[in-house]
Write a protein that holds these residues in place. Structure first.
Motif, PDB file in Angstrom:
ATOM      1  N   ILE A   1       5.199  10.549   1.528  1.00 23.64           N
ATOM      2  CA  ILE A   1       4.184   9.642   2.001  1.00 23.64           C
ATOM      3  C   ILE A   1       4.876   9.144   3.208  1.00 23.64           C
ATOM      4  O   ILE A   1       4.165   9.055   4.374  1.00 23.64           O
ATOM      5  CB  ILE A   1       3.862   8.166   1.057  1.00 23.64           C
ATOM      6  CG1 ILE A   1       3.145   9.051  -0.278  1.00 23.64           C
ATOM      7  CG2 ILE A   1       3.113   7.254   1.792  1.00 23.64           C
ATOM      8  CD1 ILE A   1       3.243   7.736  -1.200  1.00 23.64           C
TER       9      ILE A   1
ATOM     10  N   LEU B   1       1.188  16.049  -0.493  1.00 24.80           N
ATOM     11  CA  LEU B   1       2.517  15.320  -0.892  1.00 24.80           C
ATOM     12  C   LEU B   1       3.148  15.986  -1.894  1.00 24.80           C
ATOM     13  O   LEU B   1       4.488  16.158  -1.690  1.00 24.80           O
ATOM     14  CB  LEU B   1       2.047  13.874  -1.525  1.00 24.80           C
ATOM     15  CG  LEU B   1       1.270  12.688  -0.922  1.00 24.80           C
ATOM     16  CD1 LEU B   1       0.965  11.723  -1.676  1.00 24.80           C
ATOM     17  CD2 LEU B   1       2.174  12.334   0.442  1.00 24.80           C
TER      18      LEU B   1
ATOM     19  N   GLY C   1      -1.460   2.953  -4.149  1.00 23.03           N
ATOM     20  CA  GLY C   1       0.016   3.795  -4.047  1.00 23.03           C
ATOM     21  C   GLY C   1      -0.252   4.759  -5.292  1.00 23.03           C
ATOM     22  O   GLY C   1      -1.214   4.597  -6.416  1.00 23.03           O
TER      23      GLY C   1
ATOM     24  N   LYS D   1       3.182   9.224   7.225  1.00 24.40           N
ATOM     25  CA  LYS D   1       2.851   8.148   8.225  1.00 24.40           C
ATOM     26  C   LYS D   1       3.461   8.334   9.416  1.00 24.40           C
ATOM     27  O   LYS D   1       3.100   8.021  10.482  1.00 24.40           O
ATOM     28  CB  LYS D   1       3.771   6.866   7.345  1.00 24.40           C
ATOM     29  CG  LYS D   1       2.713   6.587   6.078  1.00 24.40           C
ATOM     30  CD  LYS D   1       3.361   5.197   5.758  1.00 24.40           C
ATOM     31  CE  LYS D   1       2.521   4.506   4.380  1.00 24.40           C
ATOM     32  NZ  LYS D   1       3.058   3.292   3.699  1.00 24.40           N
TER      33      LYS D   1
ATOM     34  N   ASP E   1       7.508   8.745  -2.358  1.00 26.04           N
ATOM     35  CA  ASP E   1       7.900   8.011  -1.225  1.00 26.04           C
ATOM     36  C   ASP E   1       8.090   8.495  -0.109  1.00 26.04           C
ATOM     37  O   ASP E   1       7.824   8.246   1.253  1.00 26.04           O
ATOM     38  CB  ASP E   1       8.884   6.965  -1.565  1.00 26.04           C
ATOM     39  CG  ASP E   1       8.312   5.741  -2.564  1.00 26.04           C
ATOM     40  OD1 ASP E   1       6.997   5.449  -2.164  1.00 26.04           O
ATOM     41  OD2 ASP E   1       9.301   5.173  -2.979  1.00 26.04           O
TER      42      ASP E   1
ATOM     43  N   LEU F   1      -1.265  11.271   7.710  1.00 30.51           N
ATOM     44  CA  LEU F   1      -1.803  10.289   6.861  1.00 30.51           C
ATOM     45  C   LEU F   1      -2.955   9.550   7.601  1.00 30.51           C
ATOM     46  O   LEU F   1      -4.157   9.417   7.064  1.00 30.51           O
ATOM     47  CB  LEU F   1      -0.902   9.450   6.441  1.00 30.51           C
ATOM     48  CG  LEU F   1      -1.559   8.543   5.037  1.00 30.51           C
ATOM     49  CD1 LEU F   1      -2.075   9.416   3.955  1.00 30.51           C
ATOM     50  CD2 LEU F   1      -0.316   7.641   4.328  1.00 30.51           C
TER      51      LEU F   1
ATOM     52  N   GLU G   1      -7.976  11.747  -2.469  1.00 30.85           N
ATOM     53  CA  GLU G   1      -6.755  11.860  -3.138  1.00 30.85           C
ATOM     54  C   GLU G   1      -6.386  13.275  -3.563  1.00 30.85           C
ATOM     55  O   GLU G   1      -5.314  13.468  -3.738  1.00 30.85           O
ATOM     56  CB  GLU G   1      -6.773  10.814  -4.210  1.00 30.85           C
ATOM     57  CG  GLU G   1      -6.670   9.687  -3.649  1.00 30.85           C
ATOM     58  CD  GLU G   1      -6.981   8.405  -4.787  1.00 30.85           C
ATOM     59  OE1 GLU G   1      -6.408   7.589  -4.883  1.00 30.85           O
ATOM     60  OE2 GLU G   1      -7.899   8.660  -5.572  1.00 30.85           O
TER      61      GLU G   1
ATOM     62  N   LEU H   1      -4.739  14.497  -0.282  1.00 23.87           N
ATOM     63  CA  LEU H   1      -3.523  13.780  -0.032  1.00 23.87           C
ATOM     64  C   LEU H   1      -2.532  14.504  -1.102  1.00 23.87           C
ATOM     65  O   LEU H   1      -1.203  14.570  -0.711  1.00 23.87           O
ATOM     66  CB  LEU H   1      -3.820  12.607  -0.073  1.00 23.87           C
ATOM     67  CG  LEU H   1      -2.463  11.658   0.093  1.00 23.87           C
ATOM     68  CD1 LEU H   1      -1.567  11.789   1.294  1.00 23.87           C
ATOM     69  CD2 LEU H   1      -2.878  10.079  -0.243  1.00 23.87           C
TER      70      LEU H   1
ATOM     71  N   THR I   1       4.442   3.815  -5.920  1.00 27.17           N
ATOM     72  CA  THR I   1       5.203   4.230  -4.810  1.00 27.17           C
ATOM     73  C   THR I   1       4.605   3.344  -3.481  1.00 27.17           C
ATOM     74  O   THR I   1       3.953   2.273  -3.825  1.00 27.17           O
ATOM     75  CB  THR I   1       4.612   5.731  -4.233  1.00 27.17           C
ATOM     76  OG1 THR I   1       3.037   5.543  -4.063  1.00 27.17           O
ATOM     77  CG2 THR I   1       4.859   6.677  -5.180  1.00 27.17           C
TER      78      THR I   1
ATOM     79  N   THR J   1      10.155   1.964   7.793  1.00 26.23           N
ATOM     80  CA  THR J   1       9.934   3.618   7.474  1.00 26.23           C
ATOM     81  C   THR J   1      11.230   4.344   7.608  1.00 26.23           C
ATOM     82  O   THR J   1      12.285   4.167   8.053  1.00 26.23           O
ATOM     83  CB  THR J   1       8.868   4.131   8.485  1.00 26.23           C
ATOM     84  OG1 THR J   1       9.475   4.021   9.755  1.00 26.23           O
ATOM     85  CG2 THR J   1       7.699   3.430   8.310  1.00 26.23           C
TER      86      THR J   1
ATOM     87  N   ASN K   1       2.324   2.482  -0.479  1.00 19.90           N
ATOM     88  CA  ASN K   1       0.941   2.488  -0.309  1.00 19.90           C
ATOM     89  C   ASN K   1       0.587   3.768   0.408  1.00 19.90           C
ATOM     90  O   ASN K   1       1.241   3.977   1.539  1.00 19.90           O
ATOM     91  CB  ASN K   1       0.052   1.162   0.061  1.00 19.90           C
ATOM     92  CG  ASN K   1       0.790   0.877   1.257  1.00 19.90           C
ATOM     93  OD1 ASN K   1       1.296   1.412   2.116  1.00 19.90           O
ATOM     94  ND2 ASN K   1       0.256  -0.514   1.749  1.00 19.90           N
ATOM     95  N   TYR K   2      -0.524   4.541   0.218  1.00 13.98           N
ATOM     96  CA  TYR K   2      -1.142   5.628   0.676  1.00 13.98           C
ATOM     97  C   TYR K   2      -2.172   5.275   1.556  1.00 13.98           C
ATOM     98  O   TYR K   2      -3.035   6.086   2.308  1.00 13.98           O
ATOM     99  CB  TYR K   2      -0.977   6.980   0.211  1.00 13.98           C
ATOM    100  CG  TYR K   2      -1.687   6.947  -0.939  1.00 13.98           C
ATOM    101  CD1 TYR K   2      -3.247   7.056  -1.325  1.00 13.98           C
ATOM    102  CD2 TYR K   2      -1.126   7.022  -2.467  1.00 13.98           C
ATOM    103  CE1 TYR K   2      -3.914   6.976  -2.205  1.00 13.98           C
ATOM    104  CE2 TYR K   2      -1.914   6.958  -3.691  1.00 13.98           C
ATOM    105  CZ  TYR K   2      -3.252   6.854  -3.513  1.00 13.98           C
ATOM    106  OH  TYR K   2      -3.928   7.060  -4.641  1.00 13.98           O
TER     107      TYR K   2
END
Length: 241
Positions: A216, A54, A198, A220, A213, A225, A47, A50, A101, A3, A103-104
């Motif tokens: 996201i 994002l 993703g 995380k 990226d 998330l 989504e 989210l 990207t 990360t 994964n979310y």
């Protein structure tokens, strides 16, 4: 999983595209809780929430475009929108055409559901949505695959006797099985087929990929998330460690 540090994330989030660049996000609007169309006729679901977050973190001005699943990748490639957020699993076949990207949603299980515990998922008729990893899996088994344009149609095929079972993302099937009062039952063990879900992007849009990226990764790292996944998918949903 590697990360980004918060400092590196901040750099990526403020670099690259000009502030508030407009990005069009394509989605199906027919795959709750990932995406759906609400009573006001607007894109809604996990989504949507989210994607808006994002875009806020990446300083992008995003709009949403509804597109049928079976043409969602071709219309991305042809430029009808700039990104896909539609419950799309990351797999090798799709990565030959588009990039993803990070994964979310963590890797998800796929599962069979049927009207009878005796349903034959190896040699019978199994319904799956067209163009999904589940449809590809069924095609490689001894079962007869019947494909439908939407996930709702796959469930309807089981209920009306066109198919012996449906094979789909388990998180999609869970509320339908639980709310069926025993009409629908699980068949066999869960099956792992993907690397998570993703954002899908054109191969050439590397700068946009970096922006998503970084956003996201920041979600995380701060735990937001996982909180959003819990909100939309409930207790027991797979989370990021």
């Amino acid at each position: 999983m590697k990360t980004l540090t918060l400092a590196a994330t901040a750099i990526l989030l403020t670099a690259g595209f000009a502030s508030a660049q407009t990005v069009r996000i394509g989605t199906e609007g027919a795959y709750p809780p990932y995406n759906m169309i609400n009573d006001a006729g607007e894109v809604d679901g996990y989504e949507r929430e989210l994607g808006d977050e994002l875009c806020k973190r990446a300083e992008l001005d995003c709009t949403w475009v509804k597109n049928d699943w079976d043409s969602i990748i071709p219309n991305l490639v042809s430029g009808n929108y700039d990104a896909i957020m539609a419950g799309m699993a990351i797999n090798e076949e799709r990565q030959k055409v588009i990039q993803f990207t990070q994964n979310y949603v963590p890797p998800q299980a796929s599962a069979y559901a049927a009207m009878s515990a005796d349903a034959d998922v190896e040699g019978g008729v199994v319904a799956a949505q067209t163009g999904t990893i589940q449809a590809s899996h069924v095609a490689e088994t001894g079962a007869t695959l019947v494909e439908f344009a939407t996930p709702d149609e796959t469930l309807a095929a089981v209920r009306n006797g066109e198919a012996d079972a449906v094979f789909a993302d388990k998180e999609y099937l869970v509320p339908h099985v639980e709310e069926s009062n025993g009409e629908l039952v699980w068949i066999g063990e869960d099956i792992a087929l993907d690397e998570g879900i993703g954002v899908g992007l054109r191969q050439s849009d590397t700068e946009l990929k970096d922006k998503f990226d970084a956003a996201i990764a920041s979600m995380k790292e701060d735990g937001s998330l996982n909180e959003m996944i819990g909100k939309w998918f409930g207790e027991g949903a797979p989370l990021f460690e």
